[in-house]
Design a protein around this motif. Structure first.
Motif, PDB file in Angstrom:
ATOM      1  N   TRP A   1      -0.998   5.466  19.456  1.00  0.00           N
ATOM      2  CA  TRP A   1      -0.764   4.662  18.283  1.00  0.00           C
ATOM      3  C   TRP A   1      -0.363   3.185  18.829  1.00  0.00           C
ATOM      4  O   TRP A   1       0.494   3.152  19.573  1.00  0.00           O
ATOM      5  CB  TRP A   1       0.264   5.277  17.542  1.00  0.00           C
ATOM      6  N   HIS A   2      -0.814   2.544  17.495  1.00  0.00           N
ATOM      7  CA  HIS A   2      -0.432   0.992  17.740  1.00  0.00           C
ATOM      8  C   HIS A   2       0.639   0.835  16.639  1.00  0.00           C
ATOM      9  O   HIS A   2       0.707   1.497  15.466  1.00  0.00           O
ATOM     10  CB  HIS A   2      -1.508   0.159  17.607  1.00  0.00           C
ATOM     11  N   GLU A   3       1.769  -0.017  17.023  1.00  0.00           N
ATOM     12  CA  GLU A   3       2.827  -0.501  15.774  1.00  0.00           C
ATOM     13  C   GLU A   3       2.123  -1.552  15.188  1.00  0.00           C
ATOM     14  O   GLU A   3       1.622  -2.593  15.793  1.00  0.00           O
ATOM     15  CB  GLU A   3       4.035  -0.768  16.518  1.00  0.00           C
ATOM     16  N   MET A   4       2.157  -1.486  13.983  1.00  0.00           N
ATOM     17  CA  MET A   4       1.786  -2.856  12.934  1.00  0.00           C
ATOM     18  C   MET A   4       2.691  -3.001  12.088  1.00  0.00           C
ATOM     19  O   MET A   4       3.409  -2.146  11.727  1.00  0.00           O
ATOM     20  CB  MET A   4       0.393  -1.995  12.162  1.00  0.00           C
ATOM     21  N   ALA A   5       2.727  -4.355  11.667  1.00  0.00           N
ATOM     22  CA  ALA A   5       3.812  -4.916  10.906  1.00  0.00           C
ATOM     23  C   ALA A   5       3.148  -5.884   9.866  1.00  0.00           C
ATOM     24  O   ALA A   5       2.282  -6.760  10.406  1.00  0.00           O
ATOM     25  CB  ALA A   5       5.035  -5.518  11.735  1.00  0.00           C
ATOM     26  N   LEU A   6       3.743  -5.923   8.642  1.00  0.00           N
ATOM     27  CA  LEU A   6       3.409  -7.005   7.797  1.00  0.00           C
ATOM     28  C   LEU A   6       4.846  -7.664   7.130  1.00  0.00           C
ATOM     29  O   LEU A   6       5.545  -6.731   6.796  1.00  0.00           O
ATOM     30  CB  LEU A   6       2.725  -6.478   6.674  1.00  0.00           C
ATOM     31  N   THR A   7       5.076  -8.820   7.194  1.00  0.00           N
ATOM     32  CA  THR A   7       6.039  -9.349   6.840  1.00  0.00           C
ATOM     33  C   THR A   7       6.055  -9.782   5.501  1.00  0.00           C
ATOM     34  O   THR A   7       4.736 -10.389   5.041  1.00  0.00           O
ATOM     35  CB  THR A   7       6.715 -10.766   7.796  1.00  0.00           C
ATOM     36  N   LEU A   8       6.708  -9.511   4.538  1.00  0.00           N
ATOM     37  CA  LEU A   8       6.533  -9.787   3.201  1.00  0.00           C
ATOM     38  C   LEU A   8       7.431 -11.282   2.756  1.00  0.00           C
ATOM     39  O   LEU A   8       8.207 -11.753   3.368  1.00  0.00           O
ATOM     40  CB  LEU A   8       7.312  -8.504   2.267  1.00  0.00           C
TER      41      LEU A   8
ATOM     42  N   ILE B   1       6.673  -4.121   6.159  1.00  0.00           N
ATOM     43  CA  ILE B   1       6.453  -2.965   6.042  1.00  0.00           C
ATOM     44  C   ILE B   1       5.860  -2.559   7.494  1.00  0.00           C
ATOM     45  O   ILE B   1       5.085  -3.314   8.034  1.00  0.00           O
ATOM     46  CB  ILE B   1       4.816  -2.895   5.137  1.00  0.00           C
ATOM     47  N   LEU B   2       6.072  -1.334   8.082  1.00  0.00           N
ATOM     48  CA  LEU B   2       5.684  -0.964   9.388  1.00  0.00           C
ATOM     49  C   LEU B   2       4.983   0.194   9.197  1.00  0.00           C
ATOM     50  O   LEU B   2       5.035   1.100   8.292  1.00  0.00           O
ATOM     51  CB  LEU B   2       7.004  -0.627  10.093  1.00  0.00           C
ATOM     52  N   LEU B   3       4.154   0.420  10.348  1.00  0.00           N
ATOM     53  CA  LEU B   3       3.237   1.717  10.484  1.00  0.00           C
ATOM     54  C   LEU B   3       2.884   1.852  11.867  1.00  0.00           C
ATOM     55  O   LEU B   3       2.764   0.956  12.705  1.00  0.00           O
ATOM     56  CB  LEU B   3       2.172   1.569   9.304  1.00  0.00           C
ATOM     57  N   LEU B   4       2.357   3.100  12.261  1.00  0.00           N
ATOM     58  CA  LEU B   4       1.862   3.356  13.234  1.00  0.00           C
ATOM     59  C   LEU B   4       0.257   3.733  12.904  1.00  0.00           C
ATOM     60  O   LEU B   4       0.011   4.619  12.160  1.00  0.00           O
ATOM     61  CB  LEU B   4       2.332   4.719  14.003  1.00  0.00           C
ATOM     62  N   CYS B   5      -0.763   3.175  13.984  1.00  0.00           N
ATOM     63  CA  CYS B   5      -2.287   3.801  13.536  1.00  0.00           C
ATOM     64  C   CYS B   5      -2.648   3.881  14.851  1.00  0.00           C
ATOM     65  O   CYS B   5      -2.440   3.415  16.070  1.00  0.00           O
ATOM     66  CB  CYS B   5      -2.901   2.729  12.505  1.00  0.00           C
ATOM     67  N   LYS B   6      -3.897   4.562  14.732  1.00  0.00           N
ATOM     68  CA  LYS B   6      -5.033   4.392  16.019  1.00  0.00           C
ATOM     69  C   LYS B   6      -5.646   3.359  16.132  1.00  0.00           C
ATOM     70  O   LYS B   6      -5.829   2.512  15.100  1.00  0.00           O
ATOM     71  CB  LYS B   6      -5.694   5.600  15.891  1.00  0.00           C
ATOM     72  N   ASP B   7      -6.050   2.828  17.176  1.00  0.00           N
ATOM     73  CA  ASP B   7      -6.720   1.626  17.624  1.00  0.00           C
ATOM     74  C   ASP B   7      -7.878   1.385  16.613  1.00  0.00           C
ATOM     75  O   ASP B   7      -8.220   0.185  16.339  1.00  0.00           O
ATOM     76  CB  ASP B   7      -7.146   1.464  19.132  1.00  0.00           C
ATOM     77  N   ASN B   8      -8.549   2.269  16.165  1.00  0.00           N
ATOM     78  CA  ASN B   8      -9.787   2.147  15.419  1.00  0.00           C
ATOM     79  C   ASN B   8      -9.575   1.555  14.090  1.00  0.00           C
ATOM     80  O   ASN B   8     -10.270   1.117  13.345  1.00  0.00           O
ATOM     81  CB  ASN B   8     -10.763   3.175  15.225  1.00  0.00           C
ATOM     82  N   LEU B   9      -8.075   1.984  13.514  1.00  0.00           N
ATOM     83  CA  LEU B   9      -7.787   1.292  12.480  1.00  0.00           C
ATOM     84  C   LEU B   9      -7.182  -0.064  12.296  1.00  0.00           C
ATOM     85  O   LEU B   9      -6.691  -0.612  11.072  1.00  0.00           O
ATOM     86  CB  LEU B   9      -6.695   2.152  11.602  1.00  0.00           C
ATOM     87  N   ILE B  10      -6.785  -0.710  13.524  1.00  0.00           N
ATOM     88  CA  ILE B  10      -6.289  -1.842  13.486  1.00  0.00           C
ATOM     89  C   ILE B  10      -6.865  -2.887  12.614  1.00  0.00           C
ATOM     90  O   ILE B  10      -6.342  -3.759  11.855  1.00  0.00           O
ATOM     91  CB  ILE B  10      -6.070  -2.529  14.936  1.00  0.00           C
ATOM     92  N   PRO B  11      -8.264  -3.017  12.561  1.00  0.00           N
ATOM     93  CA  PRO B  11      -8.814  -4.253  12.096  1.00  0.00           C
ATOM     94  C   PRO B  11      -8.583  -3.889  10.530  1.00  0.00           C
ATOM     95  O   PRO B  11      -8.750  -4.749   9.740  1.00  0.00           O
ATOM     96  CB  PRO B  11     -10.507  -3.877  12.275  1.00  0.00           C
ATOM     97  N   TYR B  12      -8.762  -2.642  10.119  1.00  0.00           N
ATOM     98  CA  TYR B  12      -8.388  -2.432   8.341  1.00  0.00           C
ATOM     99  C   TYR B  12      -7.210  -2.817   8.090  1.00  0.00           C
ATOM    100  O   TYR B  12      -6.906  -3.533   7.008  1.00  0.00           O
ATOM    101  CB  TYR B  12      -8.557  -0.753   8.123  1.00  0.00           C
ATOM    102  N   TYR B  13      -6.128  -2.384   9.076  1.00  0.00           N
ATOM    103  CA  TYR B  13      -4.794  -2.934   8.529  1.00  0.00           C
ATOM    104  C   TYR B  13      -4.603  -4.581   8.752  1.00  0.00           C
ATOM    105  O   TYR B  13      -3.660  -5.141   7.940  1.00  0.00           O
ATOM    106  CB  TYR B  13      -3.344  -2.370   9.219  1.00  0.00           C
ATOM    107  N   ALA B  14      -5.187  -5.175   9.435  1.00  0.00           N
ATOM    108  CA  ALA B  14      -5.390  -6.757   9.878  1.00  0.00           C
ATOM    109  C   ALA B  14      -5.828  -7.111   8.586  1.00  0.00           C
ATOM    110  O   ALA B  14      -5.411  -8.427   8.050  1.00  0.00           O
ATOM    111  CB  ALA B  14      -6.277  -6.887  11.105  1.00  0.00           C
TER     112      ALA B  14
END
Length: 163
Positions: free
Chosen positions: A156-163, A124-137
């Motif tokens: 924007w920051h790129e975030m990824a979750l390997t399933l 799962i990939l997404l882009l988020c603002k830096d204030n949301l990095i802890p939420y997605y982490a």
């Protein structure tokens, strides 16, 4: 919240979903209603809503691709979308402001991760603002750094979750 129902979006949810989008994002970042309609009609399995007492109060929507670069603006209109793609890309996770901080976004995210696994996605990939990095982490995502995307003029920051 216990009485929240998470389900796939349907065409009659479009207006409510667009209202949520417009209340949660500045105009330069909010999706067009036409893009949201395309997402619901072409990839309903990647579009979940949170329903409370018969009203849509939250949403998460996406597209799928084999590409790892998610900065293409046209992709938000599902141009280049491949339902069989290995990656599922979240475009928006949003909850009406008056229903935020009640765990609804967490319920949506958990259901979305479960759905992505059911669809046999690798990441799962997404882009988020830096204030949301802890939420997605907290949901297992890792920060890949600042994206080349300048959607809406924001960083924007790129975030990824390997399933």
């Amino acid at each position: 919240m216990k009485n929240v129902r998470i389900r796939m979006a349907e065409s009659h949810d479009l207006t409510a979903c667009h209202t949520i989008e417009c209340k949660c994002f500045p105009p330069s970042e909010a999706a067009l209603i036409s893009s949201m309609n395309t997402r619901i009609t072409e990839y309903p399995e990647g579009y979940l809503v949170a329903e409370l007492d018969g009203h849509i109060v939250g949403q998460v929507n996406s597209g799928a691709t084999d590409k790892d670069d998610i900065t293409d603006e046209e992709f938000k209109q599902l141009i280049g979308h491949d339902p069989e793609g290995k990656n599922i890309v979240i475009f928006s996770l949003s909850v009406l402001p008056e229903f935020q901080r009640r765990g609804i976004a967490d319920q949506l995210m958990k259901a979305f991760i479960k759905q992505a696994r059911k669809l046999d996605k690798q990441r799962i990939l997404l882009l988020c603002k830096d204030n949301l990095i802890p939420y997605y982490a907290r949901h297992g995502f890792t920060d890949s750094g600042v994206s080349e995307s300048d959607h809406g003029g924001a960083e924007w920051h790129e975030m990824a979750l390997t399933l």
